[in-house]
Design a protein around this motif. Structure first.
Motif, mmCIF file in Angstrom:
data_model
loop_
_atom_site.group_PDB
_atom_site.id
_atom_site.type_symbol
_atom_site.label_atom_id
_atom_site.label_comp_id
_atom_site.label_asym_id
_atom_site.label_seq_id
_atom_site.Cartn_x
_atom_site.Cartn_y
_atom_site.Cartn_z
ATOM 1 N N GLY A 265 0.879 -1.367 -0.218
ATOM 2 C CA GLY A 265 -0.070 -0.069 0.067
ATOM 3 C C GLY A 265 0.884 1.231 -0.077
ATOM 4 N N LEU A 266 2.091 1.071 -0.075
ATOM 5 C CA LEU A 266 3.067 2.536 -0.137
ATOM 6 C C LEU A 266 3.111 2.911 -1.472
ATOM 7 N N SER A 267 3.124 4.213 -1.538
ATOM 8 C CA SER A 267 3.446 5.085 -2.710
ATOM 9 C C SER A 267 5.082 5.163 -2.916
ATOM 10 N N ALA A 268 5.341 5.363 -4.097
ATOM 11 C CA ALA A 268 6.633 5.543 -4.787
ATOM 12 C C ALA A 268 7.415 6.347 -3.708
ATOM 13 N N LYS A 269 6.992 7.648 -3.326
ATOM 14 C CA LYS A 269 7.869 8.124 -2.169
ATOM 15 C C LYS A 269 7.844 7.606 -0.906
ATOM 16 N N LEU B 21 11.557 4.510 2.498
ATOM 17 C CA LEU B 21 11.769 3.459 3.398
ATOM 18 C C LEU B 21 13.035 2.704 2.834
ATOM 19 N N ILE B 22 13.496 2.726 1.617
ATOM 20 C CA ILE B 22 14.609 2.306 1.170
ATOM 21 C C ILE B 22 15.904 2.800 1.447
ATOM 22 N N ALA B 23 15.718 4.242 1.708
ATOM 23 C CA ALA B 23 16.753 5.226 2.142
ATOM 24 C C ALA B 23 16.869 4.789 3.803
ATOM 25 N N GLN B 24 15.929 4.939 4.718
ATOM 26 C CA GLN B 24 16.063 4.470 6.081
ATOM 27 C C GLN B 24 16.812 3.054 6.005
ATOM 28 N N ALA B 25 16.174 2.076 5.353
ATOM 29 C CA ALA B 25 16.724 0.630 5.471
ATOM 30 C C ALA B 25 18.379 0.708 4.961
ATOM 31 N N GLU B 26 18.803 1.432 3.875
ATOM 32 C CA GLU B 26 20.269 1.431 3.734
ATOM 33 C C GLU B 26 20.963 2.166 4.647
#
Length: 122
Positions: free
Chosen positions: A7-11, A16-21
């Motif tokens: 349910g997440l948008s592209a933004k 989320l990817i930036a936080q995970a990295e």
């Protein structure tokens, strides 16, 4: 751990990817726990202390005292809060959840002929 990304948008996905990295980089670059423990132990020893002196006996409970077994099992819901079911009409701050011993104010009213159900919170 499962994160539902459907349910997440592209933004939101990019964030989320930036936080995970960022978290992955932090975890990958930090020293291993054993190495960190060794550094701390050396530092403490170099200054004339022991870990037990600074933090107490780490194998005992947090209070620093060992508890003697009482032979009783701890209550299943020890420390859990329950919503109140009964309220004292004379003092609305006094409530009772219906668990444990009946409070004095309710016991006195029941003794005078009232029903406990008269004081249920609606």
């Amino acid at each position: 751990m499962v994160i539902n990304v459907n349910g997440l948008s592209a933004k939101e996905l990019k964030s989320l990817i930036a936080q995970a990295e960022k978290q992955q980089a932090k975890v990958m670059t930090r020293p291993k726990a054993a190495a960190m423990r060794a550094k701390i132990n050396k530092y403490v020893k170099d200054h004339g202390y022991t870990i037990e002196e600074l933090y107490g006996d780490l194998s005992s409970p947090a209070s620093g005292r060992t508890k003697k077994p009482s032979g009783r099992k701890p209550a299943r819901s020890a420390g859990s809060k329950v919503a109140p079911k009964y309220r004292n009409p004379a003092n609305p701050n006094e409530t009772w959840s219906g668990r444990g011993r009946q409070p004095r104010w309710l016991a006195a009213l029941v003794e005078k002929g009232k029903s406990a159900s008269d004081f249920l919170i609606k």
